[in-house]
Design a protein around this motif. Structure first.
Motif, mmCIF file in Angstrom:
data_model
loop_
_atom_site.group_PDB
_atom_site.id
_atom_site.type_symbol
_atom_site.label_atom_id
_atom_site.label_comp_id
_atom_site.label_asym_id
_atom_site.label_seq_id
_atom_site.Cartn_x
_atom_site.Cartn_y
_atom_site.Cartn_z
ATOM 1 N N GLU A 1 0.833 -1.197 0.000
ATOM 2 C CA GLU A 1 0.000 0.000 0.000
ATOM 3 C C GLU A 1 0.878 1.262 0.000
ATOM 4 O O GLU A 1 0.602 2.221 -0.742
ATOM 5 C CB GLU A 1 -0.929 0.006 1.206
ATOM 6 C CG GLU A 1 -1.902 1.158 1.217
ATOM 7 C CD GLU A 1 -2.860 1.101 2.396
ATOM 8 O OE1 GLU A 1 -3.979 1.619 2.232
ATOM 9 O OE2 GLU A 1 -2.492 0.560 3.461
ATOM 10 N N ALA B 1 -4.686 -0.941 -2.725
ATOM 11 C CA ALA B 1 -5.501 0.078 -2.066
ATOM 12 C C ALA B 1 -6.481 -0.619 -1.137
ATOM 13 O O ALA B 1 -7.038 -1.661 -1.485
ATOM 14 C CB ALA B 1 -6.246 0.903 -3.103
ATOM 15 N N ARG B 2 -6.649 -0.049 0.055
ATOM 16 C CA ARG B 2 -7.623 -0.573 1.007
ATOM 17 C C ARG B 2 -8.834 0.350 1.007
ATOM 18 O O ARG B 2 -8.696 1.562 0.883
ATOM 19 C CB ARG B 2 -7.040 -0.613 2.414
ATOM 20 C CG ARG B 2 -5.881 -1.548 2.557
ATOM 21 C CD ARG B 2 -5.443 -1.577 4.006
ATOM 22 N NE ARG B 2 -4.061 -2.040 4.088
ATOM 23 C CZ ARG B 2 -3.591 -2.757 5.083
ATOM 24 N NH1 ARG B 2 -4.352 -3.091 6.084
ATOM 25 N NH2 ARG B 2 -2.335 -3.138 5.084
ATOM 26 N N ILE C 1 -9.272 -5.133 0.026
ATOM 27 C CA ILE C 1 -8.047 -4.762 -0.679
ATOM 28 C C ILE C 1 -8.244 -4.978 -2.175
ATOM 29 O O ILE C 1 -8.818 -5.981 -2.600
ATOM 30 C CB ILE C 1 -6.861 -5.617 -0.182
ATOM 31 C CG1 ILE C 1 -6.768 -5.541 1.332
ATOM 32 C CG2 ILE C 1 -5.558 -5.158 -0.827
ATOM 33 C CD1 ILE C 1 -5.957 -6.660 1.933
#
Length: 159
Positions: free
Chosen positions: A86, A92-93, A106
């Motif tokens: 990340e 990307a969360r 995620i």
């Protein structure tokens, strides 16, 4: 007394032929996997990171616990690995991608997808180059082994 988990016993239905084949396949498959992982050395990714990105790209919205389970590592270790990805902008969360707002999911953004494609391409090119050294009969044997090997791998991955 040694815990039973540390002394694996073969299943009672395992034959001598099964064990002999397993002893032949194990080192070959491990060597092949190690070599394919090394092909990303010198790039922005490690072999382990490629595997994690690949899992996430196949199942966008996956969570840390499922990733950890599939890779056979602890959730905190997987969380650390995902943190690094990340920070590099490769994953990307987001909350609730998979429909549950309490969960952090995620996904792989475009830069992660680009690097993953490059790693896959490099590995595929190397393997295709190696296959050119085989005879037509050897290639046919390998092709016939793909489905059984796939069944073995899919049977060992928790769902």
């Amino acid at each position: 007394r040694m815990p039973e988990l540390l002394t694996p016993q073969p299943a009672t239905s395992t034959t001598a032929e099964d064990l002999a084949l397993a002893n032949q396949l194990r080192p070959l498959l491990l060597h092949l996997a190690r070599h394919l992982r090394r092909l990303v050395e010198g790039t922005a990714l490690t072999g382990g990171q490629v595997e994690i990105l690949s899992l996430i790209s196949r199942k966008p919205g996956v969570g840390i616990n499922e990733l950890a389970s599939r890779e056979g590592i602890s959730a905190p270790s997987m969380s650390n690995a995902v943190d690094k990805l990340e920070a590099a902008g490769l994953v990307a969360r987001a909350r609730g991608i998979a429909g549950d707002r309490r969960r952090v999911d995620i996904a792989v953004p475009p830069e992660g997808t680009r690097l993953l494609r490059a790693a896959r391409s490099s590995r595929t090119a190397w393997l295709a180059e190696q296959l050119q050294r085989l005879t037509p009969d050897q290639l046919a044997t390998l092709e016939a082994a793909v489905d059984p090997l796939t069944a073995l791998v899919e049977g060992s991955v928790p769902r």
